[in-house]
Structures are given as C-alpha cells and as structure tokens.
Motif scaffolding. Structure first.
Motif, mmCIF file in Angstrom:
data_model
loop_
_atom_site.group_PDB
_atom_site.id
_atom_site.type_symbol
_atom_site.label_atom_id
_atom_site.label_comp_id
_atom_site.label_asym_id
_atom_site.label_seq_id
_atom_site.Cartn_x
_atom_site.Cartn_y
_atom_site.Cartn_z
ATOM 1 N N VAL A 9 42.029 39.816 44.020
ATOM 2 C CA VAL A 9 43.170 39.477 43.177
ATOM 3 C C VAL A 9 44.444 40.056 43.775
ATOM 4 O O VAL A 9 44.436 41.140 44.348
ATOM 5 N N LYS A 10 45.513 39.282 43.636
ATOM 6 C CA LYS A 10 46.845 39.726 44.034
ATOM 7 C C LYS A 10 47.772 39.383 42.881
ATOM 8 O O LYS A 10 47.822 38.236 42.435
ATOM 9 N N LEU A 38 40.580 34.969 43.774
ATOM 10 C CA LEU A 38 39.468 34.237 44.364
ATOM 11 C C LEU A 38 38.199 34.959 43.951
ATOM 12 O O LEU A 38 38.102 36.181 44.087
ATOM 13 N N ILE A 39 37.224 34.222 43.432
ATOM 14 C CA ILE A 39 35.973 34.815 42.979
ATOM 15 C C ILE A 39 34.826 34.212 43.788
ATOM 16 O O ILE A 39 34.658 32.989 43.813
ATOM 17 N N PRO A 99 35.610 29.824 43.152
ATOM 18 C CA PRO A 99 36.826 29.318 42.507
ATOM 19 C C PRO A 99 38.068 30.180 42.751
ATOM 20 O O PRO A 99 37.982 31.403 42.859
ATOM 21 N N TYR A 100 39.191 29.491 42.831
ATOM 22 C CA TYR A 100 40.511 30.088 43.030
ATOM 23 C C TYR A 100 41.348 29.800 41.785
ATOM 24 O O TYR A 100 41.350 28.677 41.285
ATOM 25 N N VAL A 101 42.028 30.832 41.301
ATOM 26 C CA VAL A 101 42.854 30.698 40.095
ATOM 27 C C VAL A 101 44.248 31.231 40.404
ATOM 28 O O VAL A 101 44.390 32.275 41.042
ATOM 29 N N LYS A 102 45.264 30.515 39.926
ATOM 30 C CA LYS A 102 46.650 30.958 40.091
ATOM 31 C C LYS A 102 47.384 30.688 38.789
ATOM 32 O O LYS A 102 47.308 29.581 38.251
#
Length: 103
Positions: A7-8, A21-22, A69-72
C-alpha cells in the motif's frame, strides 16, 4: 511470513490518495488443473481500509475479481504520518492486515 498487501498512501491538501496491490489467487471455482479436476473457489470477500478508527473504504468481492487485485481511491482527512490500516478476509477464512503510514 511476508504480507500479501502493498500500500502507498499520499496526503495532498485535503485528500489522501491510496494505491494498494493484494497478492491473492482469486480463483473462481470454474477453472481446472492439468489433470482436469476443478480448482476450488478461493477469493477475497471483504477488503477494508481504516483511518482514525473509521472505515474509509470497503470492498465486498466475489470470484469475478482478477488475480492480485489493485485498488486506487481517495479519501478526505488523512495527514502525513497518520496510520492507515488495510485488512482482508477470504472465503476460506484466511486473512491479512497491514498498518501503513500516510506519506
């Protein structure tokens, strides 16, 4: 064991932008292995981000979400140095969590 979460979080003005990103297989239960046997469903069901004791983002997922999965997203109120807690639970009862500092 290393965390499955990256995480950023960066504060800018009134908002904080979060990218995560997980690492997870996110198997649908419809695929088959090389011998033709079905690969059982294995996917994240709940992903949650918390800041200051309050939930700022929740995702309720199923088998339709892709591998790793990528989350923003952005939220209001985060400041540099604050903690951001990320956690997930999958359909097999596995879980992971991470506390990141907002930059």
């Amino acid at each position: 064991m290393a965390s499955t979460i990256r995480v950023k979080a960066v504060a800018s003005g009134e908002t904080t932008q979060v990218q995560s990103l997980i690492r997870h297989p996110m198997d649908t239960g419809l695929a088959k292995d090389r011998s033709g046997k079905p690969i059982p469903a294995h996917h994240i069901e709940v992903l949650q981000f918390e800041h200051g004791g309050k939930t700022v983002f929740t995702a309720l997922w199923g088998p339709a979400v892709s591998k790793d999965p990528y989350v923003k997203f952005t939220f209001r109120g985060g400041k540099k140095g604050d903690d951001l807690t990320v956690s997930w639970v999958d359909n097999k009862g596995a879980s992971d969590s991470l506390v990141a500092k907002i930059q």
